[in-house]
Design a protein around this motif. Sequence first.
Motif, PDB file in Angstrom:
ATOM      1  N   VAL A   1      32.870  -5.469  38.588  1.00 43.21           N
ATOM      2  CA  VAL A   1      32.360  -6.741  39.095  1.00 43.21           C
ATOM      3  C   VAL A   1      32.037  -6.543  40.571  1.00 43.21           C
ATOM      4  O   VAL A   1      32.930  -6.373  41.400  1.00 43.21           O
ATOM      5  N   ASN A   2      30.762  -6.541  40.875  1.00 43.88           N
ATOM      6  CA  ASN A   2      30.282  -6.192  42.211  1.00 43.88           C
ATOM      7  C   ASN A   2      29.955  -7.450  43.026  1.00 43.88           C
ATOM      8  O   ASN A   2      29.803  -8.543  42.474  1.00 43.88           O
ATOM      9  N   LYS A   3      29.870  -7.278  44.339  1.00 41.82           N
ATOM     10  CA  LYS A   3      29.469  -8.336  45.282  1.00 41.82           C
ATOM     11  C   LYS A   3      30.435  -9.528  45.267  1.00 41.82           C
ATOM     12  O   LYS A   3      30.015 -10.695  45.364  1.00 41.82           O
ATOM     13  N   ILE A   4      31.717  -9.250  45.152  1.00 41.32           N
ATOM     14  CA  ILE A   4      32.697 -10.343  45.100  1.00 41.32           C
ATOM     15  C   ILE A   4      32.820 -11.056  46.443  1.00 41.32           C
ATOM     16  O   ILE A   4      33.335 -12.188  46.510  1.00 41.32           O
ATOM     17  N   ASP A   5      32.328 -10.413  47.522  1.00 44.39           N
ATOM     18  CA  ASP A   5      32.387 -11.056  48.833  1.00 44.39           C
ATOM     19  C   ASP A   5      31.398 -12.200  48.961  1.00 44.39           C
ATOM     20  O   ASP A   5      31.477 -13.004  49.899  1.00 44.39           O
TER      21      ASP A   5
ATOM     22  N   PHE B   1      26.051 -13.699  37.927  1.00 45.65           N
ATOM     23  CA  PHE B   1      26.490 -13.456  36.554  1.00 45.65           C
ATOM     24  C   PHE B   1      26.248 -14.657  35.641  1.00 45.65           C
ATOM     25  O   PHE B   1      25.734 -14.511  34.518  1.00 45.65           O
ATOM     26  N   GLN B   2      26.594 -15.840  36.078  1.00 47.21           N
ATOM     27  CA  GLN B   2      26.464 -17.009  35.210  1.00 47.21           C
ATOM     28  C   GLN B   2      25.004 -17.299  34.879  1.00 47.21           C
ATOM     29  O   GLN B   2      24.669 -17.653  33.737  1.00 47.21           O
ATOM     30  N   VAL B   3      24.106 -17.106  35.854  1.00 51.55           N
ATOM     31  CA  VAL B   3      22.677 -17.312  35.601  1.00 51.55           C
ATOM     32  C   VAL B   3      22.151 -16.233  34.664  1.00 51.55           C
ATOM     33  O   VAL B   3      21.416 -16.515  33.703  1.00 51.55           O
ATOM     34  N   ASP B   4      22.528 -14.962  34.943  1.00 51.76           N
ATOM     35  CA  ASP B   4      22.071 -13.856  34.098  1.00 51.76           C
ATOM     36  C   ASP B   4      22.549 -14.032  32.660  1.00 51.76           C
ATOM     37  O   ASP B   4      21.790 -13.790  31.713  1.00 51.76           O
ATOM     38  N   TYR B   5      23.795 -14.458  32.506  1.00 48.47           N
ATOM     39  CA  TYR B   5      24.356 -14.608  31.163  1.00 48.47           C
ATOM     40  C   TYR B   5      23.679 -15.750  30.400  1.00 48.47           C
ATOM     41  O   TYR B   5      23.423 -15.652  29.196  1.00 48.47           O
TER      42      TYR B   5
ATOM     43  N   ASP C   1      26.967  -8.437  38.594  1.00 52.67           N
ATOM     44  CA  ASP C   1      26.765  -9.106  39.888  1.00 52.67           C
ATOM     45  C   ASP C   1      27.525 -10.437  39.847  1.00 52.67           C
ATOM     46  O   ASP C   1      27.139 -11.367  39.129  1.00 52.67           O
ATOM     47  N   ALA C   2      28.619 -10.523  40.601  1.00 53.52           N
ATOM     48  CA  ALA C   2      29.447 -11.732  40.567  1.00 53.52           C
ATOM     49  C   ALA C   2      28.660 -12.968  40.975  1.00 53.52           C
ATOM     50  O   ALA C   2      28.891 -14.069  40.455  1.00 53.52           O
ATOM     51  N   GLU C   3      27.695 -12.786  41.882  1.00 50.62           N
ATOM     52  CA  GLU C   3      26.945 -13.926  42.409  1.00 50.62           C
ATOM     53  C   GLU C   3      25.972 -14.497  41.378  1.00 50.62           C
ATOM     54  O   GLU C   3      25.771 -15.709  41.311  1.00 50.62           O
TER      55      GLU C   3
ATOM     56  N   GLY D   1      19.355  -5.546  39.750  1.00 51.90           N
ATOM     57  CA  GLY D   1      19.890  -5.949  41.040  1.00 51.90           C
ATOM     58  C   GLY D   1      21.394  -6.071  41.106  1.00 51.90           C
ATOM     59  O   GLY D   1      21.936  -6.535  42.111  1.00 51.90           O
ATOM     60  N   SER D   2      22.097  -5.661  40.053  1.00 53.24           N
ATOM     61  CA  SER D   2      23.555  -5.806  40.056  1.00 53.24           C
ATOM     62  C   SER D   2      24.246  -4.766  40.925  1.00 53.24           C
ATOM     63  O   SER D   2      25.409  -4.935  41.289  1.00 53.24           O
ATOM     64  N   GLY D   3      23.558  -3.685  41.263  1.00 55.34           N
ATOM     65  CA  GLY D   3      24.143  -2.657  42.118  1.00 55.34           C
ATOM     66  C   GLY D   3      24.413  -1.345  41.399  1.00 55.34           C
ATOM     67  O   GLY D   3      25.301  -0.595  41.814  1.00 55.34           O
TER      68      GLY D   3
END
Length: 591
Positions: free
Chosen positions: A408-412, A385-389, A381-383, A268-270
Amino acid sequence: MFEYLLPVLFALFLWWFSTGVVIYLDNLPMRTFRWSMIAGTIGLVIGLYLIAVSSADKSAAGAYLAFTGTLLVWAWVELSYYTNYVTGPRQTPCPEGTSGWRRFKLALQSNLYHELAILLLGAIIFALTWWDGNRVGLWTFLVLAWMHESARLNVFLGVRNPNEEFVPAHMHFVRSFIRRRPMNLLFPISVSVSTVALVLIIQQAIAPGVDAHTAVGLTLVATLMALAILEHWFLVIPLPTAMLWSWGLQARGNGSCFDVDVVMGTLGSGKTTFIRRLLGSESSADGHDVVLISDFSDRGVDAAVLKAEGAEVINFVDAGGYSSLHKELAEQLREISRDNTPQRIIIEPSGPRDAVAVIEAMRSPAVQGLIKGVRRFTIVDAETFQVDYSRNPDAMRSELLNSPYIVVNKIDRVGEEVLNTVASTLQELNPSAICFYTRYGDIDSEQLRRMTYQRPMQEDENSMEADDAARFDAEHKATREGETWSSVLEGEFDVKLLREFLDEAAAGNFGDLERVKGIVRLHSSWVRFDLSGGRVGMTAFTPYDDEQPRVVVIGEGAVTQSHKIEQALRSCLRTSNNPSDAPQRAVALSS
């Protein structure tokens, strides 16, 4: 003595030559298969004709004609299988970890039409020969069929030397059923029974007073049986049998040179969106790019999305372990370079285990000299990333360390504080990487110019190794098998009801689903939907030729809740009482 020597030499030559011709034709570019099958079918007809006209001929010449005709028939059997014209209804590899009767059932599904063809041709040859005196063709076919099935079962159960180099790359799903082990319980039985049969045939061939027809016919059959037994021993004795038909394997050729882009990232990261941008912003000189996707299901949606964009997509659905996957990928890259002559191949692995296999495949001798340069990207996925990591630090660290370019995608979707945390983490993990910050995977031409290709064998201290693949195998298996469900979605859907279903899935009503994606037909249009990171997206979709509406569900509950999910999807079907789908299209386009 000459009356026995001549048929031995004749059978030996015809066996070696016909096998080599089939291997040669099977390894030509796939665009030639149609002509090979036409020629093979003509040979099949000629073979059946020779068997028929010689059925009443009890001379030595009649035995030679029947034997030759049967080998022409058998050449068609092998040719139709390895060109993938007559195989089975299942064209995907055996899922990793499958064993017992389920594995046998899947293997049968992959070979069903092939087995039925053998039975049908056997019945035809029986009908042509049984009522007349010359049954050499029937005995020859029975020996070929018996030893063929015996060899396949032994390879299925496991042998030391399965000779998988003879399996063309386009038959990769067959390789997943090959098992390597020192011995299996069937092998000694197969060889012993066949050897006893061989001795009995030889005794009949050299019996006192035997006529010339019987002596020649049984000698031909006995020689074929002896060769088949020898082939069985080749399965357990590691001898370079490929040397016997090296001239046939030369048909594989060298292929054309190409660049490789490897696009990695979490679910789902794009990745697919980034590939679409990559194709649109940076087409190769002749516009000929090939996208190789390792999808989560044989009903994968990503391939359909890229095809709708006009890309040439090849979808391999892996289910084997790392040891077979990287070899399979190397052969597939070689075949793509020969058959498709791309300027660039873009590869989207489905996880870190596949990413390791891709990188190992590019180091394989099979593709040496073909790959001009390599670029490796990891999409973050910037949104999430911390959970995935936090969930899988080893896998993410391995991909990030191996990528000179990080997108780094979805920075908006995140604030400045979260984005700074992501940036500092990436800087700490891989300080030499160049990071790009995007919305919707959008990379402009100036940024792309900074992403240069590296030499294919250029190494660095962070390069992925085979040990990484072993570490990620368990995770890969759990994600790819136990938590993936897919289905065909027939009928016309109501887009409002579909959105309600996706909102329920995002709320966790069907389990902890990581991804729900698919394409469906509305009343007079199509829509693509995607649930990722708790967000629902729906866009208009232009189907490819003969597109099949489908859904893929990934995450905890995808299998255990599959019946509930299927019922919920059925409730989204459009009924005759529903209003026109014109507002549905508007909703889809605005979502």
